[in-house]
Scaffold this motif. Structure first.
Motif, PDB file in Angstrom:
ATOM      1  N   LYS A  82       0.818  -1.220   0.000  1.00  0.00           N
ATOM      2  CA  LYS A  82       0.000   0.000   0.000  1.00  0.00           C
ATOM      3  C   LYS A  82       0.849   1.267   0.000  1.00  0.00           C
ATOM      4  O   LYS A  82       0.403   2.312  -0.471  1.00  0.00           O
ATOM      5  CB  LYS A  82      -0.961  -0.003   1.195  1.00  0.00           C
ATOM      6  N   GLU A  97      -2.727   8.197   6.605  1.00  0.00           N
ATOM      7  CA  GLU A  97      -3.481   8.853   5.536  1.00  0.00           C
ATOM      8  C   GLU A  97      -4.557   9.758   6.122  1.00  0.00           C
ATOM      9  O   GLU A  97      -5.146   9.434   7.150  1.00  0.00           O
ATOM     10  CB  GLU A  97      -4.120   7.722   4.726  1.00  0.00           C
ATOM     11  N   CYS A 125      -8.086  11.300   6.754  1.00  0.00           N
ATOM     12  CA  CYS A 125      -9.416  10.696   6.725  1.00  0.00           C
ATOM     13  C   CYS A 125     -10.248  11.346   5.629  1.00  0.00           C
ATOM     14  O   CYS A 125     -10.300  12.576   5.543  1.00  0.00           O
ATOM     15  CB  CYS A 125     -10.059  10.955   8.083  1.00  0.00           C
ATOM     16  N   ALA A 126     -10.870  10.535   4.824  1.00  0.00           N
ATOM     17  CA  ALA A 126     -11.750  11.067   3.780  1.00  0.00           C
ATOM     18  C   ALA A 126     -13.108  11.393   4.405  1.00  0.00           C
ATOM     19  O   ALA A 126     -13.539  10.703   5.329  1.00  0.00           O
ATOM     20  CB  ALA A 126     -11.912  10.028   2.679  1.00  0.00           C
ATOM     21  N   ILE A 170     -16.316  10.901   3.406  1.00  0.00           N
ATOM     22  CA  ILE A 170     -16.866  10.126   2.282  1.00  0.00           C
ATOM     23  C   ILE A 170     -18.350  10.377   2.058  1.00  0.00           C
ATOM     24  O   ILE A 170     -19.157  10.256   2.982  1.00  0.00           O
ATOM     25  CB  ILE A 170     -16.649   8.607   2.533  1.00  0.00           C
ATOM     26  N   GLU A 216     -10.688   1.350  -6.453  1.00  0.00           N
ATOM     27  CA  GLU A 216     -11.694   1.809  -5.493  1.00  0.00           C
ATOM     28  C   GLU A 216     -11.472   3.290  -5.251  1.00  0.00           C
ATOM     29  O   GLU A 216     -10.326   3.733  -5.078  1.00  0.00           O
ATOM     30  CB  GLU A 216     -11.574   1.030  -4.185  1.00  0.00           C
ATOM     31  N   PHE A 248     -13.034   7.183  -3.479  1.00  0.00           N
ATOM     32  CA  PHE A 248     -13.942   7.910  -2.582  1.00  0.00           C
ATOM     33  C   PHE A 248     -14.443   9.143  -3.326  1.00  0.00           C
ATOM     34  O   PHE A 248     -13.630   9.886  -3.898  1.00  0.00           O
ATOM     35  CB  PHE A 248     -13.220   8.419  -1.328  1.00  0.00           C
ATOM     36  N   ASN A 287      -8.691   5.288  -3.609  1.00  0.00           N
ATOM     37  CA  ASN A 287      -8.371   4.640  -2.338  1.00  0.00           C
ATOM     38  C   ASN A 287      -7.318   3.558  -2.572  1.00  0.00           C
ATOM     39  O   ASN A 287      -6.206   3.655  -2.064  1.00  0.00           O
ATOM     40  CB  ASN A 287      -9.638   4.052  -1.710  1.00  0.00           C
TER      41      ASN A 287
HETATM   42  P1  ADP Z   1      -8.771  -3.171   2.222  1.00  0.00           P
HETATM   43  O1  ADP Z   1      -7.521  -3.319   1.416  1.00  0.00           O
HETATM   44  O2  ADP Z   1      -8.773  -4.025   3.417  1.00  0.00           O
HETATM   45  O3  ADP Z   1     -10.022  -3.271   1.383  1.00  0.00           O
HETATM   46  P2  ADP Z   1      -9.122  -0.281   2.227  1.00  0.00           P
HETATM   47  O4  ADP Z   1      -7.941   0.557   2.034  1.00  0.00           O
HETATM   48  O5  ADP Z   1     -10.047  -0.432   1.051  1.00  0.00           O
HETATM   49  O6  ADP Z   1      -8.707  -1.700   2.817  1.00  0.00           O
HETATM   50  O7  ADP Z   1      -9.969   0.278   3.426  1.00  0.00           O
HETATM   51  C1  ADP Z   1     -11.136  -0.378   3.914  1.00  0.00           C
HETATM   52  C2  ADP Z   1     -12.213   0.645   4.199  1.00  0.00           C
HETATM   53  O8  ADP Z   1     -11.757   1.585   5.179  1.00  0.00           O
HETATM   54  C3  ADP Z   1     -12.589   1.511   2.988  1.00  0.00           C
HETATM   55  O9  ADP Z   1     -13.495   0.876   2.137  1.00  0.00           O
HETATM   56  C4  ADP Z   1     -13.183   2.727   3.688  1.00  0.00           C
HETATM   57  O10 ADP Z   1     -14.505   2.476   4.090  1.00  0.00           O
HETATM   58  C5  ADP Z   1     -12.281   2.866   4.911  1.00  0.00           C
HETATM   59  N1  ADP Z   1     -11.178   3.802   4.590  1.00  0.00           N
HETATM   60  C6  ADP Z   1     -10.011   3.518   3.980  1.00  0.00           C
HETATM   61  N2  ADP Z   1      -9.258   4.624   3.808  1.00  0.00           N
HETATM   62  C7  ADP Z   1      -9.954   5.650   4.313  1.00  0.00           C
HETATM   63  C8  ADP Z   1      -9.736   7.065   4.434  1.00  0.00           C
HETATM   64  N3  ADP Z   1      -8.613   7.654   4.010  1.00  0.00           N
HETATM   65  N4  ADP Z   1     -10.700   7.790   5.015  1.00  0.00           N
HETATM   66  C9  ADP Z   1     -11.848   7.225   5.480  1.00  0.00           C
HETATM   67  N5  ADP Z   1     -12.115   5.914   5.400  1.00  0.00           N
HETATM   68  C10 ADP Z   1     -11.199   5.123   4.823  1.00  0.00           C
END
Ligand code: ADP
Length: 374
Positions: free
Chosen positions: A101, A170, A172-173, A175, A245, A247, A257
């Protein structure tokens, strides 16, 4: 007849084979699980570890093309296979970027692809609240999946929970919607981009609860997303299929993402919902065949069938007759013998003429259909 080998034999591989048998190809599968979904469908099945270099080299010895249905595979072996003149999709160098990542985030910023502001840490001591403030998201660089390895730190008290491992920190988005786009590229540089889908998450399990396509966004947002994906596709020097994926933030900005360099859960409904499925496009990218329209046939949705809570053991679908009575509704059972709470056991695709029609059926399915242990 081309001999294609796939590293990984789970449900993605199963759905890939279900389509690939319509073409003059052989599909060979490598997976550590002797009961994996692909076992009885493949031209041959090899039980073995796709993280082990020699196992991958031996598996691919008599194959023409090697692809993946899981990204955590041995890339040293894939590099060697490329040197031997075999076609490897996606390119092992690009695969290494998406295995981590941290590398992924650096790839987005280097190529001016929009993503949440971030920095990388080796351990918890390197946390720097001046760089990104609370609330922030910590993601382990390696080893996370389905939301595991991701945590949101919401207050100063929670800082003691920060993992002491190489991570992405990172912003926080904020969303509004979680979206996904699948795109593919073949060796000739042709690109196919699927319409954007919208994901709805199960807050308890952090898995996709259901998704529908096309996403309910303004045409400006859809155009911007398509432009970001075009830029992404032109940037990479590899064929393959990629699931991105995104946001959509409440202020209208769009952030990538993460990306999976393979077919993806968010593309399951393309089997019935689009003129070509993600699995057909994966095959074409492996064989360097031209793409054709991947547009939606109509509105489509996909609901995961997830192992019910407190149920572990030999699996069955409760109320399957209530499912098969529904029009324009298609069951995909992954063939996993044992169900566990939260395990992805199958999915159901639904087609319709409006989002409302889809939602009615999704709610019915969620209420009446479940996967339990006998
Ligand atoms: P995985 O690889 O396990 O799918 P992700 O990076 O997609 O992990 O993160 C899982 C979930 O966490 C996302 O679908 C989202 O809902 C939440 N998330 C991830 N990054 C952020 C962010 N920067 N801000 C807010 N929520 C986040």
């Amino acid at each position: 007849m081309k001999k294609i080998g796939i590293l990984g034999g789970g449900q993605l591989g199963k759905m890939f084979i279900q389509n690939a048998v319509n073409y003059p190809v052989e599909i060979h599968i490598l997976d550590p699980d002797e009961n994996c979904s692909c076992k009885n469908l493949a031209s041959s099945f090899t039980q073995g570890n796709f993280n082990d270099k020699q196992t991958v080299l031996d598996f691919a010895e008599n194959l023409d093309v090697v692809g993946i249905e899981i990204e955590h595979v041995n890339t040293e072996a894939l590099k060697e296979l490329e040197k031997q003149g075999k076609t490897v999709v996606p390119s092992p160098d690009l695969l290494e970027v998406f295995q981590d990542k941290g590398f992924q985030k650096e790839f987005y910023s280097k190529n001016h692809l929009p993503t949440a502001p971030f920095y990388l840490i080796e351990n918890g001591n390197e946390l720097n609240l001046n760089k990104i403030q609370i609330p922030f998201v910590q993601k382990l660089r390696k080893g996370g999946y389905d939301g595991k390895g991701v945590q949101i730190i919401k207050s100063e008290e929670e800082i003691i929970n920060v993992w002491n491992e190489p991570s992405v920190i990172e912003q926080c988005a904020d969303i509004d919607k979680e979206l996904a786009v699948i795109f593919a590229k073949n060796k000739n540089g042709e690109i196919a981009i699927f319409p954007t889908v919208e994901m709805v998450f199960n807050p308890e399990l952090n898995l996709v609860d259901y998704l529908f396509s096309p996403a309910q966004t303004s045409s400006d947002v859809e155009t911007e997303i398509q432009n970001i994906i075009k830029q992404f596709a032109h940037t990479i020097k590899s064929s393959g299929i990629f699931a991105v994926e995104l946001f959509l933030n409440k202020n209208g900005s769009i952030w990538i993402n993460e990306t999976a360099p393979r077919v993806h859960n968010s593309g399951h409904a393309t089997i019935e919902g689009n003129y070509l499925s993600q699995y057909d496009i994966m095959l074409r990218s492996l064989l360097n065949l031209p793409f054709a329209s991947v547009e939606n046939r109509c509105y489509s949705a996909m609901v995961n069938l997830i192992g019910a809570k407190e149920n572990q053991g030999e699996s069955y679908i409760k109320n399957i007759d209530k499912l098969t009575i529904l029009n324009k509704t298609y069951l995909h059972w992954y063939g996993k013998k044992i169900t566990k709470p939260g395990r992805k056991m199958g999915h159901v695709s639904v087609l319709g003429n409006s989002k409302e029609e889809l939602e009615e059926k999704i709610n019915f399915i969620k209420e009446h259909i479940s996967v339990k242990a006998k």
